[in-house]
Design a protein around this motif. Structure first.
Motif, PDB file in Angstrom:
ATOM      1  N   THR A  49      10.969  -6.486  10.078  1.00  0.00           N
ATOM      2  CA  THR A  49       9.970  -5.589  10.666  1.00  0.00           C
ATOM      3  C   THR A  49       9.546  -4.520   9.667  1.00  0.00           C
ATOM      4  O   THR A  49       8.372  -4.142   9.607  1.00  0.00           O
ATOM      5  N   MET A  50      10.498  -4.056   8.863  1.00  0.00           N
ATOM      6  CA  MET A  50      10.171  -3.057   7.843  1.00  0.00           C
ATOM      7  C   MET A  50       9.262  -3.655   6.768  1.00  0.00           C
ATOM      8  O   MET A  50       8.275  -3.028   6.345  1.00  0.00           O
ATOM      9  N   ILE A  51       9.562  -4.874   6.337  1.00  0.00           N
ATOM     10  CA  ILE A  51       8.717  -5.528   5.327  1.00  0.00           C
ATOM     11  C   ILE A  51       7.319  -5.773   5.879  1.00  0.00           C
ATOM     12  O   ILE A  51       6.314  -5.540   5.200  1.00  0.00           O
ATOM     13  N   ALA A  52       7.231  -6.248   7.134  1.00  0.00           N
ATOM     14  CA  ALA A  52       5.927  -6.520   7.739  1.00  0.00           C
ATOM     15  C   ALA A  52       5.110  -5.241   7.892  1.00  0.00           C
ATOM     16  O   ALA A  52       3.897  -5.221   7.618  1.00  0.00           O
ATOM     17  N   ALA A  53       5.760  -4.150   8.310  1.00  0.00           N
ATOM     18  CA  ALA A  53       5.050  -2.876   8.452  1.00  0.00           C
ATOM     19  C   ALA A  53       4.513  -2.400   7.103  1.00  0.00           C
ATOM     20  O   ALA A  53       3.358  -1.960   7.000  1.00  0.00           O
ATOM     21  N   THR A  54       5.327  -2.505   6.075  1.00  0.00           N
ATOM     22  CA  THR A  54       4.898  -2.080   4.738  1.00  0.00           C
ATOM     23  C   THR A  54       3.749  -2.937   4.232  1.00  0.00           C
ATOM     24  O   THR A  54       2.763  -2.426   3.670  1.00  0.00           O
ATOM     25  N   ALA A  55       3.850  -4.260   4.430  1.00  0.00           N
ATOM     26  CA  ALA A  55       2.798  -5.162   3.957  1.00  0.00           C
ATOM     27  C   ALA A  55       1.481  -4.906   4.690  1.00  0.00           C
ATOM     28  O   ALA A  55       0.408  -4.889   4.073  1.00  0.00           O
ATOM     29  N   LEU A  56       1.560  -4.689   5.998  1.00  0.00           N
ATOM     30  CA  LEU A  56       0.336  -4.431   6.760  1.00  0.00           C
ATOM     31  C   LEU A  56      -0.323  -3.118   6.338  1.00  0.00           C
ATOM     32  O   LEU A  56      -1.558  -3.033   6.221  1.00  0.00           O
ATOM     33  N   LEU A  57       0.481  -2.072   6.123  1.00  0.00           N
ATOM     34  CA  LEU A  57      -0.092  -0.791   5.682  1.00  0.00           C
ATOM     35  C   LEU A  57      -0.758  -0.927   4.317  1.00  0.00           C
ATOM     36  O   LEU A  57      -1.856  -0.408   4.086  1.00  0.00           O
ATOM     37  N   GLY A  58      -0.083  -1.616   3.391  1.00  0.00           N
ATOM     38  CA  GLY A  58      -0.662  -1.799   2.060  1.00  0.00           C
ATOM     39  C   GLY A  58      -1.938  -2.617   2.097  1.00  0.00           C
ATOM     40  O   GLY A  58      -2.929  -2.281   1.430  1.00  0.00           O
ATOM     41  N   TYR A  59      -1.934  -3.695   2.891  1.00  0.00           N
ATOM     42  CA  TYR A  59      -3.120  -4.557   2.945  1.00  0.00           C
ATOM     43  C   TYR A  59      -4.276  -3.864   3.650  1.00  0.00           C
ATOM     44  O   TYR A  59      -5.438  -4.005   3.256  1.00  0.00           O
ATOM     45  N   ALA A  60      -3.962  -3.100   4.702  1.00  0.00           N
ATOM     46  CA  ALA A  60      -5.016  -2.354   5.391  1.00  0.00           C
ATOM     47  C   ALA A  60      -5.672  -1.344   4.462  1.00  0.00           C
ATOM     48  O   ALA A  60      -6.901  -1.182   4.447  1.00  0.00           O
ATOM     49  N   GLY A  61      -4.858  -0.643   3.635  1.00  0.00           N
ATOM     50  CA  GLY A  61      -5.429   0.287   2.667  1.00  0.00           C
ATOM     51  C   GLY A  61      -6.281  -0.419   1.629  1.00  0.00           C
ATOM     52  O   GLY A  61      -7.341   0.091   1.218  1.00  0.00           O
TER      53      GLY A  61
END
Length: 274
Positions: A125-137
């Motif tokens: 969940t931590m990896i997915a949250a980080t990846a989504l934030l980075g990709y959204a930016g």
């Protein structure tokens, strides 16, 4: 190159230690008693590290291909309808990332109630949250397509560094959890397979305090024999340069012992294939 090799070796050693500690702790044995070398831990890390890294590599390649062939063509046209669609996707991704980050924090704070039931899913969940934030930016930057001020560029670099650090920590955490899972699975498989492993016969010059379900001891009365006692019904759990770890063929957690026998001239071990 030397520093990268040292970091990689330290990481593999750590994952191997986790796997070994989880496996042998199931039998009540601290791996430090077995005197494993660095090479032993490195070898035990292979089956814990390769599967997560292989899955991660293929997943990254698949997501990169989807970005190039699906998302980028949609952004380059920049019609109002597609712009709204991408903007909506960015907002949704950030909302999901916030939810996953909240679950991660709750799992860390309430480890027994939330973290333990989630198990290896928590670092994911931590990896997915980080990846989504980075990709959204990244998508937001592509949509705007305008030069950034110096302050904005510094902020972006800081955010990128923080997200990268969180992603590395999450990956390290996920591999550690997988190593624990592998260790528990290997311990369970080992217990189930003990009756089918080669029979072990232990000869000793002195009587040893060895007992357990299925273990028999016979006194050797042959003259001029160095060994006076013969123990059967044992299995070899693991051995190190200075001792054997032996268990009964029908070992049960909480009811059976693990016998640590020092390697010496007064002890001999024979194996009989089944």
């Amino acid at each position: 190159m030397i520093s990268q090799t040292a970091v990689l070796t330290a990481a593999l050693y750590y994952f191997g230690w986790i796997r070994a500690h989880t496996t042998y702790s199931h039998f009540g044995v601290d791996p430090q008693l077995l005197g494993f070398s660095v090479t032993d831990y490195l070898m035990r890390s292979v089956n814990s590290v390769l599967p997560p890294l292989i899955v991660t590599g293929f997943l990254v390649l698949a997501l990169r291909a989807a970005h190039r062939h699906l998302v980028l063509p949609m952004i380059t046209t920049l019609s109002n309808q597609k712009r709204q669609l991408v903007t909506q996707a960015v907002v949704t991704a950030r909302g999901i990332a916030a939810l996953l980050a909240t679950v991660t924090v709750i799992g860390l704070l309430a480890e027994e109630q939330v973290g333990a039931p989630l198990g290896p899913a928590l670092p994911l969940t931590m990896i997915a949250a980080t990846a989504l934030l980075g990709y959204a930016g990244h998508l937001s930057t592509l949509i705007r397509q305008q030069p950034k001020a110096t302050s904005d560029a510094s902020s972006i670099r800081l955010r990128t560094a923080a997200l990268l650090a969180l992603a590395i920590i999450g990956l390290f955490w996920a591999v550690s959890s997988y190593a624990q899972h592998t260790g528990r699975a290997m311990a369970a498989d080992r217990v189930a397979g003990l009756p089918n492993e080669p029979d072990l016969v232990l000869y000793s010059a002195e009587r040893l305090a060895i007992a357990g379900p299925g273990i028999t001891v016979d006194e050797i009365r042959q003259e001029n024999s160095r060994f006076r006692y013969r123990y059967a019904g044992l299995r070899l759990l693991v051995h190190s340069p200075d001792r054997y770890a032996l268990v009964p063929a029908h070992w049960e957690r909480g009811n059976s012992h693990v016998h640590l026998i020092p390697i010496s001239a007064d002890v001999r071990i024979d194996l009989i294939a089944r």
